[in-house]
Structures are given as structure tokens and as C-alpha cells.
Design a protein around this motif. Structure first.
Motif, short mmCIF file in Angstrom:
data_model
loop_
_atom_site.label_atom_id
_atom_site.label_comp_id
_atom_site.label_asym_id
_atom_site.label_seq_id
_atom_site.Cartn_x
_atom_site.Cartn_y
_atom_site.Cartn_z
N UNK A 135 0.80 -1.22 0.00
CA UNK A 135 0.00 0.00 0.00
C UNK A 135 0.84 1.27 0.00
N UNK A 136 1.86 1.40 0.88
CA UNK A 136 2.68 2.64 0.86
C UNK A 136 3.39 2.86 -0.47
N UNK A 137 3.87 1.78 -1.09
CA UNK A 137 4.59 1.93 -2.35
C UNK A 137 3.64 2.21 -3.52
N UNK A 138 2.44 1.67 -3.45
CA UNK A 138 1.41 1.97 -4.44
C UNK A 138 1.07 3.46 -4.39
N UNK A 139 0.93 3.98 -3.19
CA UNK A 139 0.63 5.40 -3.02
C UNK A 139 1.83 6.26 -3.42
N UNK A 140 3.05 5.78 -3.12
CA UNK A 140 4.26 6.49 -3.55
C UNK A 140 4.29 6.63 -5.07
N UNK A 141 3.98 5.54 -5.78
CA UNK A 141 3.98 5.57 -7.24
C UNK A 141 2.97 6.60 -7.76
N UNK A 142 1.79 6.65 -7.13
CA UNK A 142 0.78 7.61 -7.56
C UNK A 142 1.22 9.04 -7.32
N UNK A 143 1.84 9.32 -6.16
CA UNK A 143 2.25 10.68 -5.82
C UNK A 143 3.41 11.15 -6.70
N UNK A 144 4.45 10.32 -6.83
CA UNK A 144 5.60 10.71 -7.65
C UNK A 144 5.19 10.79 -9.12
N UNK A 145 4.34 9.86 -9.56
CA UNK A 145 3.86 9.90 -10.94
C UNK A 145 3.10 11.17 -11.25
N UNK A 146 2.24 11.60 -10.32
CA UNK A 146 1.49 12.84 -10.54
C UNK A 146 2.43 14.04 -10.57
N UNK A 147 3.39 14.09 -9.64
CA UNK A 147 4.34 15.20 -9.61
C UNK A 147 5.19 15.24 -10.88
N UNK A 148 5.69 14.08 -11.30
CA UNK A 148 6.50 14.02 -12.52
C UNK A 148 5.68 14.39 -13.75
N UNK A 149 4.44 13.92 -13.80
CA UNK A 149 3.58 14.23 -14.93
C UNK A 149 3.22 15.70 -14.99
N UNK A 150 2.91 16.29 -13.85
CA UNK A 150 2.56 17.71 -13.80
C UNK A 150 3.72 18.56 -14.28
N UNK A 151 4.92 18.22 -13.85
CA UNK A 151 6.09 18.98 -14.30
C UNK A 151 6.34 18.75 -15.79
N UNK A 152 6.17 17.52 -16.25
CA UNK A 152 6.43 17.19 -17.66
C UNK A 152 5.44 17.87 -18.60
N UNK A 153 4.22 18.10 -18.14
CA UNK A 153 3.21 18.72 -18.99
C UNK A 153 3.60 20.13 -19.42
N UNK A 154 4.46 20.78 -18.65
CA UNK A 154 4.87 22.15 -18.95
C UNK A 154 6.37 22.26 -19.19
N UNK A 155 7.00 21.15 -19.55
CA UNK A 155 8.45 21.14 -19.68
C UNK A 155 8.95 21.55 -21.06
N UNK A 156 8.03 21.76 -22.01
CA UNK A 156 8.39 22.18 -23.37
C UNK A 156 9.32 21.18 -24.07
N UNK A 157 9.11 19.90 -23.81
CA UNK A 157 9.90 18.88 -24.49
C UNK A 157 9.47 18.78 -25.95
N UNK A 158 10.39 18.35 -26.81
CA UNK A 158 10.02 18.09 -28.20
C UNK A 158 9.05 16.91 -28.25
N UNK A 159 8.10 16.98 -29.18
CA UNK A 159 7.06 15.95 -29.31
C UNK A 159 6.45 15.63 -27.94
#
Length: 529
Positions: free
Chosen positions: A92-116
Motif C-alpha cells: 500500500x505505501x509503495x502503491x501510493x508512492x507511485x501515484x504521488x511521484x507519478x502525478x508530480x513528474x507528470x505535472x512537471x512534464x506537462x509544462x516542460x516544453x519537451x520536443x514531441x
């Protein structure tokens, strides 16, 4: 097995949502930026929402069983493979860790101006879907399958968006991780075959091996495969060189998810599978685990101190702190395993935060060279505050989750005479962490600016963190502080589960000869197996 209900389906949705969003974005080359972000937000948001919901509904009384069980046919039932999902006090703690880090990484990536950006976000979503499946799997085959599924986007993202030297780093990473994956797969297959179980379900394996434990020789051999297979995946010394190079060239989102979450796969496998099912094997390999873990802490710690590149320093730091988790697992006790689990979660949050902030620093300084910065706090005080907090958490300062993980591991080591001497060299790692962590803070944010960076500071081009950077950083810091203030959010459920899996404290572990305690020589003669 639990009955099919809405909560069980939520567990499946947490895996499918990012996968569906990722497949959609693969065909999103012509989507508008707002549409791409909306689809990505759906895929990154649902795992975290469902993780929080299932945590609130988690039933702690189901010790030795799984909450939210779901078992679906796969067409491979003849060889005992089902899509068997569920969560217990360890996953359970690691499942929640994956969700939290995934959301943080995704939120940052959405505005990172990466190619494609559609493709970048799609691969990051596939990675997240694999991670959610890894920690939700009760079936050992799918536990392994989802991990390998999450690794593929990692290699692709490094090859397509990585920094200088990405080809060499990707090749080295591929060689090491393929070797680790093969060894761990052989160990898992051998465990299934030798157990005589009818399926790969961890529950069934546990029941069979509790009723009829494997012989000591078989346990030793299978544990060796799992230890070195999982150990390579976790960057256990001396199989660590792939990690710092890989993280240094990886795009930010991939580095956050791999270092923060995916690398916990091996530790989780040792904690949930190898330790409880192969206790004699763990006892036999105990000296190896201790010395290799100390290699992570001391040798890699000194290497970390020598780094002048910020990202390489963070990569080596991540490798170093895995040594503490291995020491916790080596105790084969409720206290040691519980400390390792807390540290895994806290380390995942802190290292993901620091990798994200290192990219924020690069965007403002145009360099990762620590000796070429200085004075950034005057222009970016919020960035400085977040980085200082992340560094203090990584060092193990009280008030952050890392402290409780390390403190509990030290307490477990001090419980028995055979492991008490390890506390002294392990504690040196805290001093090493403080030296390189505080030096990085001083070089980046304080003191006079140097060279070209001084001109950038005076030009007015440098701004503090923006909203899309503050929010993911705030989420990760909030998790660290929550665990630091109230570790029982995870530890109570984990301890109940671990007490079922590690019913007897391993007080008869082999005594290791040490210059710290020369009297261990006499005690070594009395060891029983």
C-alpha cells in the motif's frame, strides 16, 4: 480470495487509466497543447486519487491477506498465471508512492516544453501504469512483468530526450538491468517450481512454503539469484555504475519515476518475497548483504563527495542511500524491514524532488557544474527553500520521513550483538551526506556568483519557481513532512503485516568479524544455523 467489488475495480482502473491515456497520446501529434495536457492530467491524476481513496478504505484487520483483491483470467491458467491484484500493509505505501511521484513528474512534464510532448507524456504514462501494476500485483509473474513493462519507456526516453552521453549510459544501463532482470526471473521461476504451488500467487506460495519449507541448500541458491538479481536493479554495490550515469542523462520525468519508484522494485521483492519465504537463505547471505550495503554507504558516499556535477551527485547519492535499506532488510526482523519500507517511501519522495529541482536550477543557471554557480537564493528564494528542504530530508534531518526510516534501521541493527557494530560505520554515512548536501546548497545558492552565472544574475533573466514547478515540489515536500511528523500513517499497517511474515526475530544471524568489535571472534564459534 476477496470478492469482486467497486474498490477492487478501482485498483484495476489505477493501472489502466495511465495506459489508456498513453495510448491516446501516441496518436496526439495534431492535438492542441491544451488537449494533450487534459489527457495527460487524466492519466496522471487517477492513480493518485485512487491511491488516496484505497488508503482511506484499507482494512488493517486483513493481516496475511490482501485488500481489494481482484483475480482475472489470462489464458495462462494452465501454468498458474492469473492477473491477481491486491494491496497489503507493505504494498500500500509503495502503491501510493507511485501515484504521488507519478502525478508530480507528470505535472512537471506537462509544462516542460519537451520536443514531441505527446510522445514524451505517453511514454511517461506507460511507465506510471507499469509501476502501479508492479505494486498492485499479488501474482509474482505479473509483479515481474509490470516492472519490465515500465523499464521499456525508460530506455526510450533516455535515447530520445536524454542529455550528452546518453548512448553510452543507455547501453550500460541496458546491460546491467537485463542481467538483473534475468537473474531475478530465474529466482522467481525456481521458487515457483520448488514450492510445488499451483499458481504464481504470492499467497499460495506463502502457504505452500510455510507448510513445507525448502531445504537449506535450495533456499541458499534461490536467495542468491534474487539477492543479486534484485540487487543489480537497486544498484547494490558493486553493480551500481549504471545508475548515476543513467540518471544524469535521463529526462527529468524518467529520472523522477525511475530513481523515486521503479528502483524500489528490487527492495520490495526482497522484503515481500525473498525474506519471508527463504529465511535460511537470508541468514546464509547475511554477511554479503552487510558488506555490500556498507559499500553503498561508505565507498559510494565518498564518491558522491567528489562529484562536481549536480545531477551526478544526486545520482550517486541515490545509490548511497540504498545501502541503508539493504541493512534494514538484512536484519530480517519486523523493526528492520519496517525501517527499510519507511526509508523506501521517503527516499522516493526526496530523490524525485531533488531531481526535479536540479532541472529547475539548470534552467536558471544553464549548467550543472556546482563550481560555476553561487548566489541563486537572492533571485530564487522559493527554489532555494525547496532545495534546502529536500537536501535536509535526504540527509535524514528530524521532521522528514527519511529520519524515521534511518533511525528505525539503526535501532534494528542495535537490537542484537551480531549487528550492533554495524551502527558505527553506517552512521558515518550521515556525516558524508551532510558534507556533500550542505556543500551543494552553499555552492548553488549562497556566496558570490561566478563567471557567466554572475552576469545572468545581474541581467534579470532569472526568475523564481513558477506555479507548475511549485505544485509538484509542494506535493513531494508535503509527503515527506507528513511521514516525518506522523510515520504511523504507514508503519502501523506495515508492522502488522511484517509481524505475520517475520514471526521470529533473527537473533542467530552470523556474527561478522569486525575491527570495531574484536570480541566477535569468540561469539562466531557459537553460531547455529
Amino acid at each position: 480470495m476477496g470478492h469482486l467489488d467497486t474498490n477492487s475495480l478501482f485498483l484495476l482502473v489505477a493501472i489502466l487509466a495511465p495506459l489508456v491515456a498513453g495510448v491516446t497520446l501516441l496518436f496526439g501529434a495534431r492535438f492542441s497543447p491544451s488537449t494533450v495536457r487534459a489527457i495527460a492530467a487524466f492519466g496522471f491524476g487517477w492513480p493518485l486519487i485512487i491511491g488516496l481513496l484505497l488508503y482511506s478504505l484499507f482494512e488493517p484487520s486483513l493481516v496475511g491477506e490482501y485488500n481489494f483483491e481482484l483475480r482475472l483470467p489470462t489464458g495462462l491458467e494452465s501454468i498458474g498465471i492469473y492477473l491477481h491484484l491486491g494491496l497489503n500493509g507493505i504494498s500500500m505505501p509503495l502503491f501510493l508512492l507511485a501515484g504521488a511521484v507519478g502525478f508530480a513528474a507528470g505535472l512537471y512534464a506537462m509544462y516542460s516544453n519537451a520536443e514531441r510532448p505527446h510522445l514524451y507524456l505517453a511514454l511517461l504514462l506507460f511507465m506510471l501504469g507499469g509501476l502501479m501494476g508492479t505494486f498492485a500485483s499479488v501474482d509474482v509473474f505479473f509483479f515481474y512483468f509490470f516492472h519490465e513493462f515500465a523499464l521499456i519507456p525508460t530506455f526510450l526516453m533516455i535515447g530520445m530526450w536524454g542529455g550528452a552521453g546518453r548512448r553510452g549510459a543507455a547501453i550500460e544501463m541496458t546491460i546491467y538491468l537485463t542481467l538483473g532482470a534475468l537473474l531475478s526471473l530465474l529466482g522467481l521461476i525456481a521458487l515457483y517450481v520448488q514450492s510445488g504451488a499451483d499458481s504464481f500467487s504470492l499467497l499460495e506460495l506463502r502457504n505452500y512454503l510455510t507448510a513445507q519449507p525448502l531445504s537449506e541448500t535450495v533456499q541458499n541458491n534461490i536467495f542468491a539469484l534474487l539477492l543479486f538479481g534484485f540487487g543489480i536493479l537497486v544498484s547494490l554495490f558493486p553493480f551500481h555504475s549504471w545508475a548515476p550515469k543513467g540518471y544524469a542523462v535521463a529526462p527529468t520525468g524518467a529520472a523522477m519515476l525511475h530513481a523515486g519508484v521503479l528502483k524500489k522494485f528490487g527492495l520490495y521483492g526482497l522484503l515481500q518475497i525473498a525474506g519471508p519465504l527463504l529465511p535460511a537463505g537470508g541468514e546464509h547471505w547475511f554477511p554479503w548483504i552487510v558488506w555490500l550495503a556498507l559499500g553503498n554507504i561508505l565507498f559510494i558516499g565518498l564518491v558522491t563527495m567528489a562529484q562536481k556535477d549536480l545531477k551526478m551527485m544526486l545520482g550517486y547519492s541515490s545509490v548511497m542511500h540504498m545501502g541503508y535499506a539493504f541493512l534494514g532488510l538484512a536484519c530480517f526482523s519486523v523493526v528492520g524491514a519496517g525501517g527499510a519500507l519507511l526509508l523506501m517511501v521517503a527516499h522516493g519522495l526526496s530523490v524525485a524532488l531533488l531531481f526535479m529541482l536540479s532541472t529547475c536550477i539548470y534552467h536558471r543557471s544553464q549548467t550543472f557544474d556546482l563550481s560555476a554557480m553561487g548566489g541563486l537564493a537572492s533571485k530564487a528564494p522559493v527554489l532555494a527553500a525547496f532545495f534546502v528542504a529536500g537536501s535536509m530530508a535526504s540527509i535524514g534531518l528530524p521532521g522528514f520521513g527519511n529520519f524515521w526510516g534511518e533511525f528505525t534501521i539503526f535501532a534494528a541493527l542495535a537490537e542484537t550483538e551480531s549487528t550492533r557494530w554495524i551502527v558505527v560505520p553506517a552512521a558515518l554515512g550521515i556525516i558524508i551526506s551532510a558534507i556533500y548536501g550542505l556543500r551543494a546548497v552553499a555552492n548553488i545558492f549562497f556566496g558570490p556568483a561566478k563567471g557567466d552565472f554572475a552576469a545572468r544574475l545581474e541581467s534579470g533573466q532569472i526568475r523564481d519557481l513558477q506555479g507548475f514547478e511549485k505544485l509538484p515540489a509542494g506535493i513531494l515536500i508535503a509527503g515527506l513532512v507528513l511521514i516525518g511528523i506522523f510515520p504511523r500513517v504507514f508503519s502501523d499497517d506495515a508492522n502488522r503485516e511484517l509481524a505475520e511474515m517475520y514471526p521470529q526475530e533473527q537473533s542467530n544471524l552470523p556474527v561478522i568479524h569486525s575491527a570495531v568489535l574484536p570480541t566477535d571472534v569468540d561469539a562466531h564459534k557459537e553460531v547455529t544455523h
